[in-house]
Design an enzyme around this catalytic site. Structure first.
Site, PDB file in Angstrom:
ATOM      1  N   ARG A   1     -15.655   3.664   3.701  1.00 46.36           N
ATOM      2  CA  ARG A   1     -16.652   4.751   4.085  1.00 46.36           C
ATOM      3  C   ARG A   1     -15.688   5.838   4.380  1.00 46.36           C
ATOM      4  O   ARG A   1     -16.218   7.418   4.109  1.00 46.36           O
ATOM      5  CB  ARG A   1     -17.623   4.339   5.382  1.00 46.36           C
ATOM      6  CG  ARG A   1     -18.279   5.393   5.832  1.00 46.36           C
ATOM      7  CD  ARG A   1     -18.881   5.232   7.157  1.00 46.36           C
ATOM      8  NE  ARG A   1     -17.680   5.548   8.128  1.00 46.36           N
ATOM      9  CZ  ARG A   1     -17.689   5.349   9.479  1.00 46.36           C
ATOM     10  NH1 ARG A   1     -19.093   4.957  10.116  1.00 46.36           N
ATOM     11  NH2 ARG A   1     -16.765   5.511  10.248  1.00 46.36           N
ATOM     12  N   GLY A   2     -14.540   5.782   5.098  1.00 46.74           N
ATOM     13  CA  GLY A   2     -13.730   6.954   5.474  1.00 46.74           C
ATOM     14  C   GLY A   2     -13.937   7.264   6.890  1.00 46.74           C
ATOM     15  O   GLY A   2     -15.187   6.829   7.486  1.00 46.74           O
ATOM     16  N   ASP A   3     -13.244   8.096   7.617  1.00 46.01           N
ATOM     17  CA  ASP A   3     -13.358   8.117   9.149  1.00 46.01           C
ATOM     18  C   ASP A   3     -14.359   9.558   9.128  1.00 46.01           C
ATOM     19  O   ASP A   3     -14.304  10.350   8.381  1.00 46.01           O
ATOM     20  CB  ASP A   3     -12.051   8.568   9.757  1.00 46.01           C
ATOM     21  CG  ASP A   3     -11.480   7.269  10.014  1.00 46.01           C
ATOM     22  OD1 ASP A   3     -11.862   6.185  10.292  1.00 46.01           O
ATOM     23  OD2 ASP A   3     -10.144   7.067  10.140  1.00 46.01           O
TER      24      ASP A   3
ATOM     25  N   GLN B   1      -7.297  -4.107   8.571  1.00 50.08           N
ATOM     26  CA  GLN B   1      -6.560  -3.160   9.317  1.00 50.08           C
ATOM     27  C   GLN B   1      -5.139  -3.704   9.995  1.00 50.08           C
ATOM     28  O   GLN B   1      -5.147  -5.006  10.056  1.00 50.08           O
ATOM     29  CB  GLN B   1      -7.382  -2.627  10.319  1.00 50.08           C
ATOM     30  CG  GLN B   1      -6.820  -1.675  11.317  1.00 50.08           C
ATOM     31  CD  GLN B   1      -6.643  -0.432  10.407  1.00 50.08           C
ATOM     32  OE1 GLN B   1      -5.448  -0.190   9.681  1.00 50.08           O
ATOM     33  NE2 GLN B   1      -7.556   0.659  10.360  1.00 50.08           N
TER      34      GLN B   1
ATOM     35  N   THR C   1      -3.750   4.852  -1.317  1.00 47.82           N
ATOM     36  CA  THR C   1      -4.876   5.481  -0.550  1.00 47.82           C
ATOM     37  C   THR C   1      -5.396   6.881  -1.266  1.00 47.82           C
ATOM     38  O   THR C   1      -4.980   7.347  -2.083  1.00 47.82           O
ATOM     39  CB  THR C   1      -4.271   5.766   0.785  1.00 47.82           C
ATOM     40  OG1 THR C   1      -3.251   6.988   0.652  1.00 47.82           O
ATOM     41  CG2 THR C   1      -3.482   4.646   1.560  1.00 47.82           C
TER      42      THR C   1
ATOM     43  N   LYS D   1     -21.336  -6.144   3.721  1.00 47.47           N
ATOM     44  CA  LYS D   1     -20.697  -5.682   2.849  1.00 47.47           C
ATOM     45  C   LYS D   1     -20.106  -6.586   1.790  1.00 47.47           C
ATOM     46  O   LYS D   1     -20.004  -6.328   0.730  1.00 47.47           O
ATOM     47  CB  LYS D   1     -19.454  -5.060   3.804  1.00 47.47           C
ATOM     48  CG  LYS D   1     -18.555  -4.145   2.729  1.00 47.47           C
ATOM     49  CD  LYS D   1     -17.789  -3.118   3.671  1.00 47.47           C
ATOM     50  CE  LYS D   1     -16.574  -3.490   4.427  1.00 47.47           C
ATOM     51  NZ  LYS D   1     -15.900  -2.515   5.213  1.00 47.47           N
TER      52      LYS D   1
ATOM     53  N   GLU E   1       0.929  -1.343  -0.037  1.00 42.12           N
ATOM     54  CA  GLU E   1      -0.153  -0.010  -0.322  1.00 42.12           C
ATOM     55  C   GLU E   1       0.950   1.131   0.027  1.00 42.12           C
ATOM     56  O   GLU E   1       1.876   1.130   0.733  1.00 42.12           O
ATOM     57  CB  GLU E   1      -0.850  -0.090   1.306  1.00 42.12           C
ATOM     58  CG  GLU E   1      -1.579   1.057   1.280  1.00 42.12           C
ATOM     59  CD  GLU E   1      -2.903   1.246   2.565  1.00 42.12           C
ATOM     60  OE1 GLU E   1      -3.537   0.212   2.391  1.00 42.12           O
ATOM     61  OE2 GLU E   1      -2.959   2.152   3.164  1.00 42.12           O
TER      62      GLU E   1
HETATM   63  P1  FAD Z   1     -17.856   0.629   7.191  1.00 44.37           P
HETATM   64  O1  FAD Z   1     -17.740  -1.019   6.432  1.00 44.37           O
HETATM   65  O2  FAD Z   1     -19.024   1.371   6.592  1.00 44.37           O
HETATM   66  O3  FAD Z   1     -17.937   0.448   8.716  1.00 44.37           O
HETATM   67  C1  FAD Z   1     -17.790   1.479   9.425  1.00 44.37           C
HETATM   68  C2  FAD Z   1     -18.778   1.097  10.843  1.00 44.37           C
HETATM   69  O4  FAD Z   1     -19.960   1.180  10.605  1.00 44.37           O
HETATM   70  C3  FAD Z   1     -18.090  -0.119  11.511  1.00 44.37           C
HETATM   71  O5  FAD Z   1     -18.278   0.088  12.835  1.00 44.37           O
HETATM   72  C4  FAD Z   1     -19.312  -1.122  11.224  1.00 44.37           C
HETATM   73  O6  FAD Z   1     -19.518  -2.033  12.111  1.00 44.37           O
HETATM   74  C5  FAD Z   1     -20.485  -0.164  11.037  1.00 44.37           C
HETATM   75  N1  FAD Z   1     -21.500  -0.497  10.148  1.00 44.37           N
HETATM   76  C6  FAD Z   1     -21.266  -0.879   8.834  1.00 44.37           C
HETATM   77  N2  FAD Z   1     -22.452  -1.442   8.209  1.00 44.37           N
HETATM   78  C7  FAD Z   1     -23.572  -1.186   9.204  1.00 44.37           C
HETATM   79  C8  FAD Z   1     -24.917  -1.368   9.167  1.00 44.37           C
HETATM   80  N3  FAD Z   1     -25.641  -1.729   7.981  1.00 44.37           N
HETATM   81  N4  FAD Z   1     -25.411  -1.009  10.185  1.00 44.37           N
HETATM   82  C9  FAD Z   1     -24.759  -0.487  11.420  1.00 44.37           C
HETATM   83  N5  FAD Z   1     -23.722  -0.115  11.424  1.00 44.37           N
HETATM   84  C10 FAD Z   1     -23.132  -0.416  10.431  1.00 44.37           C
HETATM   85  N6  FAD Z   1      -9.533   5.753   5.282  1.00 44.37           N
HETATM   86  C11 FAD Z   1      -9.316   6.769   4.464  1.00 44.37           C
HETATM   87  O7  FAD Z   1      -9.576   8.072   4.400  1.00 44.37           O
HETATM   88  N7  FAD Z   1      -8.483   6.697   3.057  1.00 44.37           N
HETATM   89  C12 FAD Z   1      -8.048   5.302   2.756  1.00 44.37           C
HETATM   90  O8  FAD Z   1      -7.273   5.413   1.904  1.00 44.37           O
HETATM   91  C13 FAD Z   1      -8.231   4.350   3.568  1.00 44.37           C
HETATM   92  N8  FAD Z   1      -7.587   3.084   3.530  1.00 44.37           N
HETATM   93  C14 FAD Z   1      -7.906   1.976   4.204  1.00 44.37           C
HETATM   94  C15 FAD Z   1      -7.660   1.048   4.127  1.00 44.37           C
HETATM   95  C16 FAD Z   1      -7.690  -0.310   4.947  1.00 44.37           C
HETATM   96  C17 FAD Z   1      -7.184  -1.728   4.626  1.00 44.37           C
HETATM   97  C18 FAD Z   1      -8.522  -0.043   5.920  1.00 44.37           C
HETATM   98  C19 FAD Z   1      -8.583  -1.224   7.021  1.00 44.37           C
HETATM   99  C20 FAD Z   1      -9.085   1.073   6.336  1.00 44.37           C
HETATM  100  C21 FAD Z   1      -8.757   2.070   5.550  1.00 44.37           C
HETATM  101  N9  FAD Z   1      -9.082   3.409   5.860  1.00 44.37           N
HETATM  102  C22 FAD Z   1      -8.948   4.704   4.869  1.00 44.37           C
HETATM  103  C23 FAD Z   1      -9.964   3.848   6.928  1.00 44.37           C
HETATM  104  C24 FAD Z   1     -11.382   3.532   6.932  1.00 44.37           C
HETATM  105  O9  FAD Z   1     -11.998   4.575   6.082  1.00 44.37           O
HETATM  106  C25 FAD Z   1     -12.070   3.583   8.393  1.00 44.37           C
HETATM  107  O10 FAD Z   1     -11.668   2.629   8.947  1.00 44.37           O
HETATM  108  C26 FAD Z   1     -13.510   3.922   8.309  1.00 44.37           C
HETATM  109  O11 FAD Z   1     -13.806   4.540   9.815  1.00 44.37           O
HETATM  110  C27 FAD Z   1     -14.213   2.825   8.124  1.00 44.37           C
HETATM  111  O12 FAD Z   1     -14.340   2.520   7.000  1.00 44.37           O
HETATM  112  P2  FAD Z   1     -15.152   1.194   6.374  1.00 44.37           P
HETATM  113  O13 FAD Z   1     -14.902   1.191   4.884  1.00 44.37           O
HETATM  114  O14 FAD Z   1     -14.525  -0.162   7.003  1.00 44.37           O
HETATM  115  O15 FAD Z   1     -16.708   1.505   6.878  1.00 44.37           O
END
Ligand code: FAD
Length: 292
Positions: A114-116, A181, A52, A170, A20
């Site tokens: 989703r992003g933080d 992660q 990223t 998902k 990455e």
């Molecule tokens: P989601 O899958 O949407 O999950 C987010 C939260 O919502 C979780 O707690 C989940 O349990 C909850 N949730 C999901 N679906 C539901 C539902 N139906 N009902 C209720 N709750 C639900 N961030 C960046 O900004 N840029 C990057 O390039 C980047 N790269 C990453 C690469 C990797 C490999 C990883 C692991 C993370 C990366 N991140 C990046 C960080 C990521 O954006 C954050 O961890 C973010 O907070 C969650 O993203 P997600 O896609 O996992 O979200």
């Protein structure tokens, strides 16, 4: 056009090794330095390189840095890129515009995130969870979509089991692979994989590994992502924190041992967070290439 979907790389009897990287910030002073580093990393010939993106929107004005780097890797370095795409601050039109850019550059693999959630970012509401983005991208055509997962559970989920139920939604939405992660204790990954399989998640999972090379860097990362540091790693950091070269070497050694164990235990992929360092990426690659 030859298509290369990253899910095709798994189950070929070898461990998939990916790296990455991150793109230069828009307007950064020396982007050519980053491009030189990326070229060196691409020269290691990993199975794919993921790029990223910021969480602050699709940023399609004037070309997204993520798209530019992904295009460079695909069309100049000839290594398959995976473009990260976040949706917390993007609407459907912005995502469609970004997909159009990626298509022009022949990038076919996307890590849908989703992003933080962050008070500095103006949230948009077309996509609530990454699963919504996965579904949307899959509806747009033949994109290959990967998703993120969390061996210790995502920080917003009340427990790992709940997070895994959401992860199943998902993958059902169309993720064909998952990337974890970072984690520093392999037992966490093995337990996560068992639980994921019990939840019915059966797509290939790549294990996210980073080499600790600076105390500041790792403290920042851990505070953002919530990964726990095992006592032996904390001790190692404390021992070498004032000797940067020693800490870097010890960090590379720790990550190498973690990866060797993961390969022995049959994980399907390693996703190495290289932090744009060709030195660290090369050392890790040299240490493990015969095991892959
Ligand atoms: P989601 O899958 O949407 O999950 C987010 C939260 O919502 C979780 O707690 C989940 O349990 C909850 N949730 C999901 N679906 C539901 C539902 N139906 N009902 C209720 N709750 C639900 N961030 C960046 O900004 N840029 C990057 O390039 C980047 N790269 C990453 C690469 C990797 C490999 C990883 C692991 C993370 C990366 N991140 C990046 C960080 C990521 O954006 C954050 O961890 C973010 O907070 C969650 O993203 P997600 O896609 O996992 O979200």
């Amino acid at each position: 056009m030859i298509t290369m979907k990253i899910s095709q790389l798994y189950n070929k009897g070898k461990t998939v090794f990916a790296i990455e990287v991150f793109p230069p910030k828009k307007g950064s002073a020396m982007p050519e330095k980053i491009y030189a580093a990326l070229e060196e990393i691409a020269g290691l010939n990993p199975d794919y390189i993921s790029v990223t993106c910021g969480a602050g929107g699709s940023d399609s004005q004037g070309g997204s840095p993520t798209v530019q780097v992904a295009s460079f890797l695909k069309n100049v370095c000839k290594v398959e890129p995976v473009a990260h795409l976040t949706c917390v601050a993007s609407d459907k039109q912005e995502v469609s515009d970004l997909l159009a850019q990626l298509k022009i550059h022949r990038v076919e693999n996307i890590l849908a995130l989703r992003g933080d959630i962050n008070p500095d970012i103006r949230r948009k509401h077309d996509f609530i969870y990454a699963a919504d983005l996965v579904r949307f991208i899959r509806e747009q055509g033949h994109w290959e979509v990967a998703g993120a997962c969390y061996p210790e559970g995502h920080s917003e989920a009340d427990c790992l089991e709940t997070d895994l139920k959401h992860l199943k939604i998902k993958t059902d939405a169309g993720c064909s692979t998952l990337i974890t992660q970072v984690f520093f204790d392999n037992a966490l990954l093995y337990s996560f994989l068992d639980k994921a399989r019990e939840t019915g998640i059966d797509v290939p999972v790549s294990a996210g590994i980073i080499a600790v090379t600076s105390k500041k860097q790792i403290e920042r990362m851990v505070s953002m992502c919530g990964a726990s540091l095992p006592p032996q790693l904390t001790k190692m950091i404390a021992k070498y924190e004032t000797r940067p070269d020693a800490l870097r070497d010890a960090g590379i050694d720790y990550a190498t041992r973690q990866i060797a164990d993961l390969i022995e235990q049959g994980v399907q992929g390693i996703h190495f967070y290289a932090m744009n360092s060709p030195y660290v990426a090369r050392k890790i690659h040299d240490n493990i290439k015969d095991l892959l």
